[in-house]
Each structure stands twice: as structure tokens, then as C-alpha cells.
Write an enzyme that holds these catalytic residues in place. Structure first.
Site, PDB file in Angstrom:
ATOM      1  N   HIS A 123       0.821  -1.209   0.000  1.00 47.50           N
ATOM      2  CA  HIS A 123       0.000   0.000   0.000  1.00 47.50           C
ATOM      3  C   HIS A 123       0.855   1.261   0.000  1.00 47.50           C
ATOM      4  CE1 HIS A 123       0.383  -0.893   4.340  1.00 47.50           C
ATOM      5  NE2 HIS A 123       0.729   0.368   4.323  1.00 47.50           N
ATOM      6  N   ARG A 154     -10.490   2.431  -4.238  1.00 51.23           N
ATOM      7  CA  ARG A 154     -10.215   1.480  -3.136  1.00 51.23           C
ATOM      8  C   ARG A 154     -10.849   2.037  -1.861  1.00 51.23           C
ATOM      9  NH1 ARG A 154      -4.762   1.232  -5.849  1.00 51.23           N
ATOM     10  NH2 ARG A 154      -4.270  -0.971  -6.175  1.00 51.23           N
ATOM     11  N   ARG A 171     -14.962  -0.102  -5.476  1.00 54.23           N
ATOM     12  CA  ARG A 171     -14.703  -1.473  -5.034  1.00 54.23           C
ATOM     13  C   ARG A 171     -15.109  -1.629  -3.576  1.00 54.23           C
ATOM     14  NH1 ARG A 171      -8.667  -3.790  -5.120  1.00 54.23           N
ATOM     15  NH2 ARG A 171      -8.431  -2.513  -3.259  1.00 54.23           N
ATOM     16  N   GLU A 174      -8.394 -11.655  -9.746  1.00 50.89           N
ATOM     17  CA  GLU A 174      -7.080 -11.504  -9.117  1.00 50.89           C
ATOM     18  C   GLU A 174      -6.646 -12.760  -8.372  1.00 50.89           C
ATOM     19  OE1 GLU A 174      -7.122  -8.168  -6.437  1.00 50.89           O
ATOM     20  OE2 GLU A 174      -9.117  -8.612  -5.687  1.00 50.89           O
ATOM     21  N   ASN A 234      -1.874  -7.089  -9.471  1.00 50.32           N
ATOM     22  CA  ASN A 234      -0.974  -7.147  -8.303  1.00 50.32           C
ATOM     23  C   ASN A 234      -1.175  -8.456  -7.552  1.00 50.32           C
ATOM     24  OD1 ASN A 234      -0.510  -4.526  -9.038  1.00 50.32           O
ATOM     25  ND2 ASN A 234      -1.775  -3.637  -7.425  1.00 50.32           N
ATOM     26  N   ASP A 235      -2.444  -8.760  -7.274  1.00 50.65           N
ATOM     27  CA  ASP A 235      -2.710  -9.999  -6.558  1.00 50.65           C
ATOM     28  C   ASP A 235      -2.594 -11.201  -7.475  1.00 50.65           C
ATOM     29  OD1 ASP A 235      -3.141  -9.412  -3.827  1.00 50.65           O
ATOM     30  OD2 ASP A 235      -4.956  -8.344  -4.391  1.00 50.65           O
ATOM     31  N   ARG A 291       3.517 -10.305  -2.201  1.00 46.04           N
ATOM     32  CA  ARG A 291       3.808  -9.054  -2.905  1.00 46.04           C
ATOM     33  C   ARG A 291       4.520  -8.033  -2.031  1.00 46.04           C
ATOM     34  NH1 ARG A 291      -2.362  -6.771  -3.892  1.00 46.04           N
ATOM     35  NH2 ARG A 291      -1.572  -4.661  -3.738  1.00 46.04           N
ATOM     36  N   CYS A 351      -6.415  -3.082 -13.616  1.00 45.76           N
ATOM     37  CA  CYS A 351      -6.252  -2.011 -12.636  1.00 45.76           C
ATOM     38  C   CYS A 351      -5.088  -2.252 -11.682  1.00 45.76           C
ATOM     39  CB  CYS A 351      -7.541  -1.801 -11.842  1.00 45.76           C
ATOM     40  SG  CYS A 351      -8.019  -3.241 -10.885  1.00 45.76           S
TER      41      CYS A 351
HETATM   42  C1  PEP Z   1      -4.645  -5.694  -7.629  1.00 49.97           C
HETATM   43  O1  PEP Z   1      -4.593  -6.671  -6.858  1.00 49.97           O
HETATM   44  O2  PEP Z   1      -4.058  -5.636  -8.717  1.00 49.97           O
HETATM   45  C2  PEP Z   1      -5.436  -4.511  -7.259  1.00 49.97           C
HETATM   46  C3  PEP Z   1      -5.621  -3.523  -8.105  1.00 49.97           C
HETATM   47  O3  PEP Z   1      -5.919  -4.466  -5.988  1.00 49.97           O
HETATM   48  P1  PEP Z   1      -5.032  -4.080  -4.706  1.00 49.97           P
HETATM   49  O4  PEP Z   1      -3.686  -3.614  -5.204  1.00 49.97           O
HETATM   50  O5  PEP Z   1      -5.785  -3.031  -4.003  1.00 49.97           O
HETATM   51  O6  PEP Z   1      -4.960  -5.377  -3.992  1.00 49.97           O
HETATM   52 MG    MG Z   2      -5.973  -6.826  -5.232  1.00 53.46          MG
END
Ligand code: PEP
Ligand code: MG
Length: 590
Positions: A197, A304, A340, A439, A462-463, A473, A510
Site C-alpha cells: 500500500h 479502493r 470497489r 485476481e 498485483n494480486d 507481494r 487495474c
Molecule cells: C490488484 O490486486 O491488482 C489490485 C488492483 O488491488 P489491490 O492492489 O488493491 O490489492
Molecule cells: Mg488486489
């Protein structure tokens, strides 16, 4: 020079500011000669009373919003505040050793920490976290903070002439949210990876940042000159004058380029041959929604909402959420906003939903799983989003859907909530569409079934990456595996994009890949037309896509999909990016 993980591009030269704990230095601080013990005890008593009042209000609200079990956490905090033996210990240290109230609190916390550490039973040993929370709460009423700034981020100490570079072991979500109010130009952390984050927030502010710089807080003192190179992942401590001026020149060039690029804000996002593209913004709060407008984003692809919860002392109720969502929608006139639902857990926790210690928090009780366990909270959020939906074009997005059963369950709750609103005569947006974040690899593998029961999807790369490669991550030790430019990732993405094409389902990406030039070249070639990213990247990606044709990008992606290793993909795409626009290379981290 330290080498870390490049998480937010750009170069900055500035002075270090180490993030303190609430207590700052661990040296005991004594009262000055003219300070009376009785005054200090009065200050302590007033901090205790303020903390107790705060906690009483939280207990009531959390009990109403979530139920008794969650409120119990705060009841136990209230008991700690009111604990006579704790209070006597602190008062005793002020009286006998003439410590300041803050220092006495710190001393008592250390004593408790030592006692708890000897407890064998995990559950009881970990209760020190509650004691720490409570003592920090009391301490925060004894520390003059900049308004709105989280503990440890004190604007008063940040009045240097040079830009401020924050150096921390870890930046907590609550601290990260305060960054917007403070004059911070760079961030260096010992923990975290490219999609933690803290990294995401630095990017949304356009602040160069490097994570995973182990040991830097032992070497750097507040006031030291630092260079942060957020593209190479380098941090230079106390550089010589020649190096400093070379980096200052790079810093000027980088920010000049950014200023020039943003002039494209009113131009449509199109490839060189005229293919239309949606460049959307990922936002965490209202300030980001404004930033998205300023750079000319075509809407909000990912809001978010958990940051609203993270910065709230307790759980925001339906009305507060509705107001907040409405404001975000109004900051994005004529643009769609995708909201979301809560994605807490993993690296984002709030005490009022229970602090559970899990061996693998990212694989555990997070995101939609947590919403399922708190149906009242979930339903209230859905109500707030549906109600806000009548103020603009709104989509509702569900994170971390893993199975079709989960999706069906969510769809049922949404339908029920709509029916309830209708029955109660509460106005809501009838056109709100619902979508799924892809994800979790299981959802990607079963994408065809998911697409039959949802309006749109958004790929959370990302996930998706961390789960696909089984590498946390946030863990710098395995950051090399969380590599978007890899054959496995592109294969899975291709599968999902093909399924969306077959069914005509709108799809956005995203995750952080959406703002990284080399990934974007490939994804555009693979047929993706909707990218959602930190607002700061919109001008760059618009310029990049404006300088290639669809056919060119298709050639690139075709070639990338034949390559066998990340190294080959990186090299190939770096060469293409260099040919297309060498000036934009600075926006792609290594
Ligand atoms: C992701 O997982 O790519 C995503 C956009 O959500 P977050 O980064 O908030 O987990
Ligand atoms: Mg995510």
C-alpha cells in the site's frame, strides 16, 4: 549506495526525515526544572480521560455497526486505559523519577512488552499489540501533531529548505494517508514491495520511492542528504557534491518532462492509428479523485474504499460512506466511477474488525472473505454505493472473488439490497453495474463461467501475480518473482482477455502493470483497451499509446508471447520502448 526495489519512478534529492514512533527517541526524558510534577500528572490524567471518552464512543458505534464481538476489542482497550495498576505505574515514574508523562508511558510499555514476551501461549503473548495500541492512543493525546497527520509524521519538524524524504522501516496505512498533507518529496522503506500500500500511495502522489532497502534506518539520521532514484531503485546516502549535482539535473529533467506531458490532459486517449483507449484512475480518496481530473483521466477505474475505513477511528456508517462516495462521484463529472467494496486484510488491517494473527495474511481472511463474515457491514456498504449511484455513472466491483458460488452469493446480496431500498422508498442508482476483480488464479482459470454472471471484470494484476507465482507481494526477498513481465503472467492475461473478447465483456486492468510502459505496450497489443492506474501515470501512458499503432503493438505482443523467460521479455520490450520513445523510459522501473 543502497539498492532496493524501485516502486515509484522519478529522482529526488532531499533531506532525510526518519519516521518516529509516537514516542520518538527511546531516551528517557526528564521534566525541566520549571515543570511541576503535579502539572505533568494533570496532563496525563487529561490524556487518559480523552482516550477513555474516545474509546467509549467507539465501543457504542462498533457495537451498533458490527456487533458485540467486535466491540469487545475496544471494551478491552477501555479496561486497559482504566487499569489502576497501569495508571499508578505511570504516575509513579513521573513522581519518583521526574520523567515526562510520555516518557513514563513509554517506560511502562517497555516493561509490559518484556513481560508479555515471556508468555508461552501465542494468543496471550500477542495481546501486547492491544496494550501498545492503547498506550499509543494515550501518548497521542500528549503529543502535538500536525492536524490530520498520523503519529510519527510531524509537520512541525519538516520545515527544511530541501525537499523532505521520508525514511521508515515501514509506513502504516494510516501514516501513508497523511502524506497528502505533508511536504514529502520521496519515500524510502525497509519493508514492502512494488505493490504494497505504501508503494501504491507514493505512486498516486507522484512521489519517487524505493522499498526493500534493508538496514537504511540504522545508517541514516534525520537531516542527512539523500538521493532517491525511483527508477533504478537506488538510494544514495550523503552523496558527494558532484553526484548530488548530477542527480539534481536528472530531477529537474524528470519533473520538467512530467509538466510537459500533463499538457496532453484535454487530448483524447488514442493510439497513433486512432484506436480509442480508456485511461482511468485508481484512487484512494477524494484528493486522488481531484488529481485524476487534473491529469485528464477518463474516469475512475478503481476506487479502493478501504482507505476510508483505514483512516477512520471506527467503522464509517452508511450515511458517512454514502456522503463520501457521492463526493468522489461529484469530483468526476460525466465520468464513470468504479467503486470497489472493502478489501481489508493482507497488509491493511483495522482493529475493529478483529486482529487475528494469521501465518499467511494474504492467503487468509481478507477482502471479500472478510465482508462475508460481516454481512451487516457488507450490506451497508452495498447500500451506500447503490444510493450514491444516482449521482453519476457508477459501477460496483467485488475484490478477490475465487469461486462461482461466491459470485452468486454476492449477486444475491446486491439484488436483495436493491429490493430493500425500493421497498423502503430510498432512492438509488438503478443503472449501477456489478463486476468482478479477477485476481485469484482460480477465477482466471474459470473465467468463462464468471463472465456469464457478471457485467464487467477488472484484472487485479498485483494480486493475480502474487498468487500465481506464490510470492508475497510485500516481501522484498521474493520481489524478483512478483514480476509482471513474465511468460506465465502474460499467458494467463491472454486467456482472460480472449474470453472477454468472445463474450463482449468490458475488461479493465487495474493493477500496477496498467501504468508501466513496457507492460502497457504488450497489453495494448493483446487487445486491451481499458487501463486504470495511479493518476500521475495517465499523461505518460497517453503519450506512449499515442506514439504506436495497433499493428505495431500486436507485433510486439505476438513476439512477447513466444518468449520463454522474463529476462528475454524485459530486454525485448526495453528495446521497443527505447525505439518508440526514449524519453518515456524513465517512467518504467527496472
Ligand atoms: C490488484 O490486486 O491488482 C489490485 C488492483 O488491488 P489491490 O492492489 O488493491 O490489492
Ligand atoms: Mg488486489
Amino acid at each position: 549506495m543502497y539498492k532496493g526495489i524501485a516502486v515509484s519512478p522519478g529522482v529526488v534529492v532531499g533531506v532525510a526525515h526518519l519516521v518516529d514512533s509516537v514516542f520518538g527517541s527511546s531516551e528517557p526524558r526528564l521534566l525541566d526544572h520549571d515543570q511541576l510534577v503535579s502539572d505533568e500528572i494533570q496532563l496525563l490524567d487529561s490524556a487518559l480521560a480523552q482516550s477513555a471518552t474516545e474509546l467509549e464512543a467507539i465501543v457504542v458505534k462498533v457495537a451498533q455497526q458490527l456487533g458485540g464481538a467486535e466491540a469487545d476489542i475496544f471494551k478491552s482497550h477501555l479496561e486497559i486505559v482504566n487499569d489502576q495498576s497501569l495508571q499508578e505505574k505511570v504516575r509513579g515514574l513521573i513522581t519518583s523519577r521526574h520523567l515526562t508523562a510520555l516518557s513514563a508511558l513509554q517506560h511502562v510499555l517497555q516493561e509490559y512488552a518484556a513481560t508479555f514476551a515471556r508468555i508461552e501461549h501465542d494468543y496471550f503473548r500477542e495481546r501486547i499489540a492491544d496494550v501498545r495500541d492503547v498506550i499509543s492512543r494515550i501518548g497521542s493525546h500528549l503529543t502535538p501533531h500536525a492536524s490530520g497527520a498520523a503519529p510519527g509524521l510531524n509537520a512541525d519538524k519538516m520545515n527544511a529548505d530541501e525537499p523532505i524524504i521520508l525514511v521508515a522501516h515501514e509506513i502504516l496505512p494510516s501514516q501513508a494517508m497523511s502524506l497528502g498533507n505533508l511536504p514529502i518529496a520521496g519515500i524510502v522503506t525497509e519493508t514492502g514491495g512494488g505493490t504494497s500500500h505504501a508503494a501504491i500511495l507514493s505512486r498516486s502522489r507522484g512521489i519517487p520511492a524505493v522499498s526493500g532497502v534493508s538496514g537504511i534506518t540504522n545508517d541514516v539520521r534525520s537531516g542527512d542528504l539523500l538521493v532517491v532514484d525511483g527508477r533504478e531503485g537506488h538510494v544514495l546516502v550523503r552523496p558527494d557534491s558532484e553526484t548530488t549535482s548530477a542527480y539534481r539535473k536528472m530531477q529537474r529533467e524528470f519533473f520538467d518532462l512530467k509538466d510537459r506531458l500533463v499538457l496532453n490532459r484535454d487530448q483524447p486517449a488514442r493510439s497513433a492509428d486512432g484506436a480509442q483507449i480508456d485511461l482511468l484512475a485508481n484512487i484512494n480518496n477524494i484528493a486522488d479523485a481531484r488529481a485524476a481530473q487534473k491529469v485528464g483521466a477518463g474516469g475512475v477505474g478503481l476506487f479502493r474504499t478501504e482507505y476510508l475505513f483505514l483512516t477512520h477511528q471506527d467503522v464509517p456508517d452508511e450515511e458517512e460512506q454514502y456522503e463520501y462516495y457521492r463526493q468522489v462521484i461529484e469530483e468526476s463529472p460525466q465520468r464513470a466511477v468504479t467503486i470497489r467494496t472493502l478489501d481489508l486484510g493482507g497488509d491493511k488491517t483495522v482493529p475493529y474488525l478483529g486482529r487475528r494473527s494469521e501465518a499467511n495474511p494474504f492467503m487468509g481472511w481478507r477482502s471479500i472473505r472478510l465482508s462475508f463474515e460481516h454481512p451487516r457491514l457488507f450490506e451497508r456498504q452495498i447500500r451506500a454505493i447503490l444510493r450514491a449511484g444516482r449521482h453519476g455513472k457508477v459501477n460496483m466491483l467485488f475484490p478477490m472473488i475465487t469461486t462461482l458460488e461466491e459470485l452468486r452469493f454476492v449477486n444475491r446480496i446486491v439484488e436483495e439490497t436493491r429490493r430493500n431500498l425500493k421497498r423502503e422508498g430510498v432512492p438509488y442508482g438503478e443503472e449501477v453495474k456489478t463486476g468482478v476483480m479477477v485476481e485469484v488464479p482460480a477465477a482466471a482459470v474459470c473465467i468463462d463461467a464468471i463472465l456469464r454472471e457478471t457485467d464487467f471484470i477488472s484484472i487485479g494484476s498485483n494480486d493475480l501475480i502474487q498468487y500465481l507465482v506464490a510470492a508475497d507481494r510485500d516481501n522484498p526477498k521474493v520481489a524478483h518473482l512478483c514480476e509482471p513481465l513474465s511468460p506465465a503472467i502474460f499467458k494467463v492475461l491472454q486467456m482472460v482477455l480472449d474470453a472477454c473478447k468472445r463474450t463482449g465483456t468490458p475488461v479493465t486492468i487495474c493493477g500496477e502493470m496498467a501504468g508501466q510502459p513496457r507492460s502497457v505496450l504488450t497489453l495494448f497489443g493483446m487487445g486491451l483497451r481499458r487501463f486504470s492506474m495511479s493518476p500521475a501515470f495517465v499523461p505518460t501512458i497517453k503519450a506512449l499509446l499515442g506514439s504506436i499503432t495497433t499493428a505495431q503493438a500486436e507485433r510486439f505482443s505476438h513476439h512477447v508471447l513466444q518468449l520463454k523467460t522474463s529476462e528475454e521479455i524485459r530486454t525485448y520490450l526495453s528495446e521497443r520502448l527505447h525505439e518508440i520513445s526514449s524519453s518515456l523510459e524513465v517512467f518504467d522501473s527496472t
